[in-house]
Design an enzyme around this catalytic site. Sequence first.
Site, PDB file in Angstrom:
ATOM      1  N   HIS A   1       0.684  -0.890   0.093  1.00 43.66           N
ATOM      2  CA  HIS A   1       0.245  -0.122  -0.146  1.00 43.66           C
ATOM      3  C   HIS A   1       0.537   1.367   0.033  1.00 43.66           C
ATOM      4  O   HIS A   1       1.983   1.232   0.705  1.00 43.66           O
ATOM      5  CB  HIS A   1      -1.359   0.133   1.319  1.00 43.66           C
ATOM      6  CG  HIS A   1      -1.828  -0.408   1.269  1.00 43.66           C
ATOM      7  ND1 HIS A   1      -2.816  -1.338   2.888  1.00 43.66           N
ATOM      8  CD2 HIS A   1      -3.249  -0.509   0.400  1.00 43.66           C
ATOM      9  CE1 HIS A   1      -3.654  -2.032   1.694  1.00 43.66           C
ATOM     10  NE2 HIS A   1      -4.402  -1.360   0.962  1.00 43.66           N
TER      11      HIS A   1
ATOM     12  N   CYS B   1      -2.052   2.923   8.850  1.00 43.45           N
ATOM     13  CA  CYS B   1      -3.595   2.062   9.275  1.00 43.45           C
ATOM     14  C   CYS B   1      -4.868   2.188   9.517  1.00 43.45           C
ATOM     15  O   CYS B   1      -6.162   1.470   9.379  1.00 43.45           O
ATOM     16  CB  CYS B   1      -2.754   0.485   8.743  1.00 43.45           C
ATOM     17  SG  CYS B   1      -1.634   0.204   7.879  1.00 43.45           S
TER      18      CYS B   1
HETATM   19  N1  ARG Z   1      -4.535  -7.266   6.536  1.00 45.30           N
HETATM   20  C1  ARG Z   1      -4.689  -6.176   6.255  1.00 45.30           C
HETATM   21  C2  ARG Z   1      -4.666  -6.287   4.363  1.00 45.30           C
HETATM   22  O1  ARG Z   1      -3.382  -6.843   3.770  1.00 45.30           O
HETATM   23  C3  ARG Z   1      -3.745  -4.924   5.998  1.00 45.30           C
HETATM   24  C4  ARG Z   1      -3.921  -3.847   5.788  1.00 45.30           C
HETATM   25  C5  ARG Z   1      -3.381  -2.552   6.116  1.00 45.30           C
HETATM   26  N2  ARG Z   1      -3.429  -1.259   6.050  1.00 45.30           N
HETATM   27  C6  ARG Z   1      -2.962   0.225   5.238  1.00 45.30           C
HETATM   28  N3  ARG Z   1      -3.654   1.066   5.194  1.00 45.30           N
HETATM   29  N4  ARG Z   1      -1.737  -0.218   4.582  1.00 45.30           N
HETATM   30  O2  ARG Z   1      -5.425  -4.941   3.884  1.00 45.30           O
END
Ligand code: ARG
Length: 261
Positions: A160, A254
């Site tokens: 991300h 996150c």
């Molecule tokens: N387990 C989640 C996923 O893989 C984690 C998300 C993390 N969020 C972020 N904004 N990077 O989607």
Amino acid sequence: MCPPEHFAVDYAINAWMDTSVPVDAALALKQWEGLREVLVGLGHEVRLLPARPGLPDMVYAANGAFVVDGTVYGARFKHAQRAAEAAEHRAFYEAHGWRYVAPTATNEGEGDFAYLPDAYGGLILAGHGFRTELAAHAEAQEVFGRPVVSLRLVDSRFYHLDTALAVLDDRNITYFPGAFSPASQRVLAQLFPDAVLADEADALAFGLNLVSDGRNVVLNSEASGFAEKLAAAGYVPVPVDLSELKKGGGSVKCCVAELRP
Ligand code: ARG
């Protein structure tokens, strides 16, 4: 923010998630509560989204939408395991009178979108390569009427945008260049010559997954070397321990969906 009441690592959809590593749910909740208290202590108003059973990643509230100028561009998750989260966020925004625009393209909200109100008159940075589709960048530009700069992520550990880049204040950012394609690195260097550069160790410690008010930078306590760089650049690092939530592949940013009225 959404409390990690049902947090677990039951599936693995990013490089950080390992279903064989146990998660201490009580500790996760305690650490999350610590983050909430730090934000409130800094003067932020925190709204809560109720956690739903069966949605273990809902604690990562940043992925549920992207909000600029009072308009909400909804999320559409890449992975089926998280798909139902989008409707929970939508219900929150609609119940509170925000203008909600439903997406047609796959995008994971603030996970892959960032906003700088004072850079180039209001600029959106957007990541693609792992979760959010390029089509969503164009869609966001039409929704907000703000330029969207597309940046390609190339390292699956930084899946991300918010794992590799963060907004530090209204016009400046910090990022780990190695998470981006060479061309996207050039774009970032051109647009942000004064950016605070992070290295791989900073990024691996989830240091870039931060929330800043322009002065105080709330970040994962494991990123102590990065905190020193921020201090040298004139910011005030505020470390928080979110070790349990890192097992799901997320940290401070996150867990926080920023509301921009
Ligand atoms: N387990 C989640 C996923 O893989 C984690 C998300 C993390 N969020 C972020 N904004 N990077 O989607």
